[in-house]
Design a protein around this motif. Structure first.
Motif, PDB file in Angstrom:
ATOM      1  N   GLN A 150       0.840  -1.276  -0.017  1.00 54.13           N
ATOM      2  CA  GLN A 150      -0.017  -0.027  -0.071  1.00 54.13           C
ATOM      3  C   GLN A 150       0.830   1.278   0.054  1.00 54.13           C
ATOM      4  O   GLN A 150       2.046   1.238   0.648  1.00 54.13           O
ATOM      5  CB  GLN A 150      -0.972  -0.037   1.274  1.00 54.13           C
ATOM      6  CG  GLN A 150      -1.989  -0.997   1.334  1.00 54.13           C
ATOM      7  CD  GLN A 150      -2.857  -0.902   2.339  1.00 54.13           C
ATOM      8  OE1 GLN A 150      -3.098   0.257   3.020  1.00 54.13           O
ATOM      9  NE2 GLN A 150      -3.371  -2.132   2.919  1.00 54.13           N
ATOM     10  N   ALA A 151       0.655   2.211  -0.779  1.00 55.06           N
ATOM     11  CA  ALA A 151       0.997   3.589  -0.596  1.00 55.06           C
ATOM     12  C   ALA A 151      -0.260   4.631  -0.325  1.00 55.06           C
ATOM     13  O   ALA A 151      -1.254   4.649  -1.001  1.00 55.06           O
ATOM     14  CB  ALA A 151       1.529   3.966  -2.164  1.00 55.06           C
ATOM     15  N   LYS A 179       3.023   0.719   3.287  1.00 51.59           N
ATOM     16  CA  LYS A 179       2.662  -0.383   4.092  1.00 51.59           C
ATOM     17  C   LYS A 179       2.804  -1.528   3.693  1.00 51.59           C
ATOM     18  O   LYS A 179       2.289  -1.595   2.174  1.00 51.59           O
ATOM     19  CB  LYS A 179       1.318  -0.034   4.718  1.00 51.59           C
ATOM     20  CG  LYS A 179       0.800  -0.886   5.618  1.00 51.59           C
ATOM     21  CD  LYS A 179      -0.648  -0.675   6.096  1.00 51.59           C
ATOM     22  CE  LYS A 179      -1.318  -1.949   6.915  1.00 51.59           C
ATOM     23  NZ  LYS A 179      -2.799  -1.396   7.272  1.00 51.59           N
ATOM     24  N   TYR A 180       3.046  -2.723   4.217  1.00 52.08           N
ATOM     25  CA  TYR A 180       3.301  -3.909   3.842  1.00 52.08           C
ATOM     26  C   TYR A 180       2.720  -5.087   4.845  1.00 52.08           C
ATOM     27  O   TYR A 180       3.022  -4.796   5.878  1.00 52.08           O
ATOM     28  CB  TYR A 180       4.512  -4.460   3.432  1.00 52.08           C
ATOM     29  CG  TYR A 180       4.715  -5.985   3.293  1.00 52.08           C
ATOM     30  CD1 TYR A 180       4.436  -6.666   1.964  1.00 52.08           C
ATOM     31  CD2 TYR A 180       5.126  -6.850   4.254  1.00 52.08           C
ATOM     32  CE1 TYR A 180       4.739  -7.750   1.849  1.00 52.08           C
ATOM     33  CE2 TYR A 180       5.453  -8.077   4.115  1.00 52.08           C
ATOM     34  CZ  TYR A 180       5.006  -8.801   2.765  1.00 52.08           C
ATOM     35  OH  TYR A 180       5.051 -10.128   2.638  1.00 52.08           O
ATOM     36  N   SER A 181       1.832  -5.831   4.276  1.00 51.95           N
ATOM     37  CA  SER A 181       1.357  -6.830   4.873  1.00 51.95           C
ATOM     38  C   SER A 181       1.221  -8.156   4.226  1.00 51.95           C
ATOM     39  O   SER A 181       1.433  -8.147   3.128  1.00 51.95           O
ATOM     40  CB  SER A 181      -0.371  -6.480   5.565  1.00 51.95           C
ATOM     41  OG  SER A 181      -1.125  -6.376   4.284  1.00 51.95           O
ATOM     42  N   TYR A 182       0.782  -9.248   5.112  1.00 50.21           N
ATOM     43  CA  TYR A 182       0.965 -10.554   4.363  1.00 50.21           C
ATOM     44  C   TYR A 182      -0.154 -11.544   5.293  1.00 50.21           C
ATOM     45  O   TYR A 182      -0.330 -11.623   6.448  1.00 50.21           O
ATOM     46  CB  TYR A 182       2.345 -11.230   4.672  1.00 50.21           C
ATOM     47  CG  TYR A 182       2.286 -12.723   4.127  1.00 50.21           C
ATOM     48  CD1 TYR A 182       2.399 -12.687   2.611  1.00 50.21           C
ATOM     49  CD2 TYR A 182       2.476 -13.806   4.849  1.00 50.21           C
ATOM     50  CE1 TYR A 182       2.252 -14.197   2.190  1.00 50.21           C
ATOM     51  CE2 TYR A 182       2.477 -14.974   4.404  1.00 50.21           C
ATOM     52  CZ  TYR A 182       2.365 -15.360   2.991  1.00 50.21           C
ATOM     53  OH  TYR A 182       2.645 -16.601   2.675  1.00 50.21           O
ATOM     54  N   ALA A 183      -0.901 -11.830   4.326  1.00 53.88           N
ATOM     55  CA  ALA A 183      -2.069 -12.800   4.850  1.00 53.88           C
ATOM     56  C   ALA A 183      -1.624 -14.227   5.060  1.00 53.88           C
ATOM     57  O   ALA A 183      -1.514 -14.864   4.026  1.00 53.88           O
ATOM     58  CB  ALA A 183      -3.426 -12.945   4.141  1.00 53.88           C
ATOM     59  N   ILE A 240       3.534  -4.031   8.618  1.00 49.60           N
ATOM     60  CA  ILE A 240       4.586  -3.027   8.936  1.00 49.60           C
ATOM     61  C   ILE A 240       4.439  -1.848   8.246  1.00 49.60           C
ATOM     62  O   ILE A 240       3.978  -1.835   6.792  1.00 49.60           O
ATOM     63  CB  ILE A 240       5.968  -3.909   8.671  1.00 49.60           C
ATOM     64  CG1 ILE A 240       6.939  -2.579   9.170  1.00 49.60           C
ATOM     65  CG2 ILE A 240       6.088  -4.069   7.198  1.00 49.60           C
ATOM     66  CD1 ILE A 240       8.431  -3.192   9.017  1.00 49.60           C
ATOM     67  N   PHE A 241       4.632  -0.476   8.497  1.00 49.71           N
ATOM     68  CA  PHE A 241       4.502   0.738   7.745  1.00 49.71           C
ATOM     69  C   PHE A 241       5.694   1.674   8.193  1.00 49.71           C
ATOM     70  O   PHE A 241       6.173   1.740   9.360  1.00 49.71           O
ATOM     71  CB  PHE A 241       3.260   1.321   8.127  1.00 49.71           C
ATOM     72  CG  PHE A 241       2.832   1.591   9.439  1.00 49.71           C
ATOM     73  CD1 PHE A 241       2.973   2.872   9.825  1.00 49.71           C
ATOM     74  CD2 PHE A 241       2.352   0.668  10.327  1.00 49.71           C
ATOM     75  CE1 PHE A 241       2.765   3.218  11.310  1.00 49.71           C
ATOM     76  CE2 PHE A 241       1.975   0.907  11.617  1.00 49.71           C
ATOM     77  CZ  PHE A 241       2.077   2.388  12.173  1.00 49.71           C
ATOM     78  N   GLY A 299       6.032   1.815  12.422  1.00 51.33           N
ATOM     79  CA  GLY A 299       5.396   0.810  13.314  1.00 51.33           C
ATOM     80  C   GLY A 299       5.074  -0.479  12.613  1.00 51.33           C
ATOM     81  O   GLY A 299       5.269  -0.673  11.490  1.00 51.33           O
ATOM     82  N   ILE A 300       4.411  -1.449  13.575  1.00 55.26           N
ATOM     83  CA  ILE A 300       3.922  -2.761  13.127  1.00 55.26           C
ATOM     84  C   ILE A 300       2.551  -2.716  13.528  1.00 55.26           C
ATOM     85  O   ILE A 300       1.983  -2.201  14.754  1.00 55.26           O
ATOM     86  CB  ILE A 300       4.776  -3.650  13.842  1.00 55.26           C
ATOM     87  CG1 ILE A 300       4.840  -3.515  15.172  1.00 55.26           C
ATOM     88  CG2 ILE A 300       6.407  -3.565  13.114  1.00 55.26           C
ATOM     89  CD1 ILE A 300       5.524  -4.906  16.043  1.00 55.26           C
TER      90      ILE A 300
END
Length: 420
Positions: free
Chosen positions: A280-281, A322-326, A338-339, A381-382
């Motif tokens: 995400q941006a 931001k990066y996330s993993y499902a 994490i962002f 942050g996380i």
């Protein structure tokens, strides 16, 4: 740590006999000059008149006492109001992001199996509950006192899904902020104790928000927040005349006030997902208008002051990644995140307050000026979102500001969402 002139001079007394006189450099000559003026027009027979004409020569203070009596505690009032409103809005925006992520995860899971659709229902109404803590530390400088602000907030609300990609909602927030000021530094015949005072604020805010996916990649969100605050201020200082030969006098004041804050926020973002990975941006712009009413101190052994009301506007631009993993399990979908953000205060200025002695018949005002503020800084942050069966979602995040010269702030937020 910044070493003040009076501390160096006070240290020079160590090892010397009291028969030697070494002049102490004034810590706040502006405040001393202001007191000289106030002493000339102090109400006859008042405590201020006694401090000026009985306990000292026209209010002539020691350098340590000049610094102690200088009412710079008032600088933190508006600074904290602005900072805590920023924290409140960011927590709400983070909840909107988590709701979008949850919906997207649920919808993708639903495309693969009917059983997943049953577990992760896309219902219409959801209840929201949350809480958080924020710890802010302000460094001691020549112009401002050091202090620590601890904030606790609780939130409850409801949202409604107008469509799978569009949510509207409201949230009520309750917050308590406690600020404790660092103690004065000791000097010759000057023992300040362990604090220079404290303040507290109890705030209720009503928040309305909406978030919508424009298509599979782009989304926007918006919010409006209005808050009411009740304040209590306590100032602790020491009066010591310039010769330092008579005992110091405790100066303790109390005051109550109230305030209001209006905040508006707009955000847009882009996200891309592949094989459980989500990138995400986003960009947000937040505006707030804060007000603290004028207040009059009580007590103070003649040094009680009336502090003028204060209004302030602030505009904050945020750019983030931001990066996330499902992670799919048999009982939940776990989404670690994490962002990192860049923040720019487009509209802001260093703090200042105006005050006057209540017993000064001339009404002369003293202006306290704060340090230059940090206008560009970062945040990282996380977080973790857990999408559970039967419409339950649990989330938590922690973040910290960096690249600020005077302030360190860490925030923790957590909560749950229950769909019906």
């Amino acid at each position: 740590m910044i070493v003040k002139k009076q501390d160096v001079m006070a240290f020079m007394f160590i090892g010397f006999s009291s028969m030697y006189f070494i002049p102490v450099q004034a810590a706040s000559p502006e405040f001393q000059d202001f007191l000289f003026v106030a002493c000339n027009t102090a109400q006859t027979g008042s405590d201020l008149d006694k401090r000026c004409n009985v306990d000292s020569q026209n209010g002539d203070l020691s350098g340590d006492s000049e610094d102690s009596l200088n009412p710079t505690q008032s600088l933190s009032n508006m600074a904290n109001a602005l900072a805590q409103t920023r924290s409140r809005i960011k927590a709400l925006q983070e909840k909107m992001k988590q709701q979008r992520d949850k919906n997207k995860t649920s919808m993708k899971q639903a495309q693969h199996s009917q059983s997943t659709m049953d577990r992760f229902q896309l219902a219409g109404i959801s209840l929201l509950f949350g809480g958080g803590n924020s710890d802010l530390e302000h460094e001691l400088t020549e112009l401002e006192r050091g202090y620590n602000t601890d904030s606790i907030k609780f939130q409850a609300g409801v949202d409604y899904r107008l469509a799978d990609d569009w949510i509207v909602g409201s949230m009520l927030s309750f917050e308590n902020d406690d600020t404790k000021f660092d103690a004065d530094l000791a000097g010759r015949n000057f023992d300040p104790g362990n604090t220079e005072g404290e303040s507290s604020a109890d705030t209720i805010s009503l928040n309305l928000f909406t978030t919508k996916n424009i298509n599979e990649s782009f989304y926007f969100d918006a919010l409006i927040s209005y808050s009411w605050s009740d304040y209590n201020f306590s100032r602790v200082a020491l009066f010591q005349e310039s010769t330092r030969t008579i005992p110091t006098l405790d100066v303790v004041t109390d005051a109550d006030s109230s305030g209001k804050q209006l905040a508006l926020g707009l955000g847009i973002g882009w996200d891309y997902s592949i094989s459980g990975h989500n990138y995400q941006a986003y960009s947000r712009i937040n505006y707030q208008k804060s007000k603290i009413d004028a207040y009059s101190e009580t007590g103070g052994s003649g040094f009680a002051m009336q502090v003028a009301g204060k209004k302030e506007n602030e505009t904050l631009l945020t750019l983030g990644l931001k990066y996330s993993y499902a992670i799919n399990t048999s009982s939940a979908v776990i989404v670690p995140q994490i962002f990192a953000e860049y923040e720019n205060l487009l509209e802001s200025k260093k703090q200042s307050t105006q005050s006057r002695f209540i017993s000064d018949t001339s009404g002369a005002e003293f202006t306290v000026l704060g340090d230059e503020i940090d206008k560009q800084y970062g945040r990282a942050g996380i977080g973790l979102v857990a999408v559970l069966p039967n419409g339950w979602t649990i989330f938590a995040s922690i973040d910290e500001e960096f690249n600020k010269n005077l302030i360190e702030q860490m925030q923790f937020n957590a909560g749950l969402r229950l769909e019906f």
